[in-house]
Design an enzyme around this catalytic site. Sequence first.
Site, PDB file in Angstrom:
ATOM      1  N   SER A 285      24.877  -3.287 -19.001  1.00 14.36           N
ATOM      2  CA  SER A 285      24.927  -2.139 -19.903  1.00 14.36           C
ATOM      3  C   SER A 285      26.000  -2.417 -20.958  1.00 14.36           C
ATOM      4  O   SER A 285      26.731  -3.403 -20.865  1.00 14.36           O
ATOM      5  CB  SER A 285      25.303  -0.882 -19.134  1.00 14.36           C
ATOM      6  N   LYS A 286      26.084  -1.506 -21.911  1.00 12.38           N
ATOM      7  CA  LYS A 286      27.092  -1.684 -22.966  1.00 12.38           C
ATOM      8  C   LYS A 286      28.487  -1.816 -22.376  1.00 12.38           C
ATOM      9  O   LYS A 286      29.328  -2.564 -22.859  1.00 12.38           O
ATOM     10  CB  LYS A 286      27.055  -0.483 -23.915  1.00 12.38           C
TER      11      LYS A 286
END
Length: 518
Positions: A285-286
């Site tokens: 994920s980010k």
Amino acid sequence: MSLDMSLDMLIGVFMGVLFALISLVLRPFMVNPPYSLSVLVLPMSQQNHQAKIVTRFAPSPTGFLHIGGARTALFSYYFARRHGGNFLLRIEDTDKARSSEDATKAILDGMDWLGLKHDGEVVYQSKNAHKHRAAAEDLIKTGHAYLCYLTPEEQAAERELSRTEGRAFRSKWRDGGDPPKHTPFVVRFKVPDGETVVDDLVQGRVTWTNNDFDDLILLRADASPVYMLAVVVDDHNMGITHVVRGDDHLVNAGRQKLIYQALGWDVPAFAHVPVIFGPDGKKLSKRHGALGIDAYADMGYLPAGLRNYLARLGWSHADMEVFGDDEITALFELSDINKAPARLDVDKMAFINGKHIKKTDVATLLSYGRKFFEAKNGGPLNEAQMARLVAALPHIASRANTLIELADKAYFVTQERPISITGKAKKPLKPETESRLRDLLFVLKEVKQEQWTDGNILARLNQYIAAQDIGFGKIGAPLRACLTGGAASPDLSLVLELLGRDEALGRIEDCLNTCFKD
Ligand code: GLU
């Protein structure tokens, strides 16, 4: 010799002659001879008779070029380069609602920055819709596809029924029938019975029962092609021999193989690369660093460092960690890609990048680092600052893992007089050091411009310390405070050389003029 054996031999010779004859007759019609897996293990010198390897990167322009996509593209790229083949780029922009020109630009810019050079012109999938439709028409003609008139309600009912019966979606129109008037239709693929096997170059053999594959839509009611058809037609027309992509597409390889076969086309080799996980083993994920390539450029990565790290993520060669492009190109094989998902390791990424910063020439460091040096300086560097930076970079490049760190480490040379000496940095400038600094300034002034080198300066400093009968510590810390504002820096004699005589002496004078006032 028994009768059985001689019969076997006869049949063998007959089959051999038959096969040779068929090959001879068919040869002129075979644009791309079927690709043999053996090419992957043969050295290049023995592959000349094989079709040239052609790979592609086929991103959908729905967002930036993220590191997962970039890594898959790198695998495709290095594999093509390794075998003297071509690496093509196709922008899969058929989904107009989700595609954007900004995303296309971000992908092209990202590839450009990363040094991922594709061969030939960029192919835009949306421009090939007529070819996708023509292939669908062929499939209808040959009985591999059909017009399906199911209404949305009928379709939903069949979907539900197939789900409860635990089988794939089939339409009642697959066997024909009288079409209703004025009813829109879609074109569906007629999945044949049997099994589909793909010998994936990373995942190994994968087998599907065709009954598990839906009769998928090829052309929507507005005659627009779907991805599954478009990708097959485009890959065929672009002469793709190896499809290297994320393993989220693995099951599509089975469906697509059926379409290739129905069209009578050679099936490319497939290599489905595992996704990248975060350090915690969860989907990237980010938060973990699943960012666009531009974000890594902004974090001060060098393209060569990122290429090395990403290529090495899930692919390995012995225990080598630091690779230049030539080395990866010479060594890269799809068969060495690990089947298990790789985990992103940001510290390792920085470490590898640091190795590249260390071996990168000054001109390249200046070109990628310019924006970081300027940001640190608060504007463009003047000629004198630039000269000091150029002199200093070879000595400090080994101390930085990113260009941001490099700009921090280089700040002591680019700063302009009077440099700021505040807070903790002022601590060594005790009242009793003032006279020593004055003496030292006098001593250093004796070193003429043409003798202003690390070695001469060190000799002079040592003479002073010996004459004063003091340890280096007594003078080292205050002198460093004057010269660098307390920043971590190389040996003082080298710092003095890198700053240059006038700048260095000027900084000591500045300090004497201001630091001991209160
Ligand atoms: N356009 C697809 C994607 O971005 C890739 C299709 C393919 O590589 O076959 O996921």
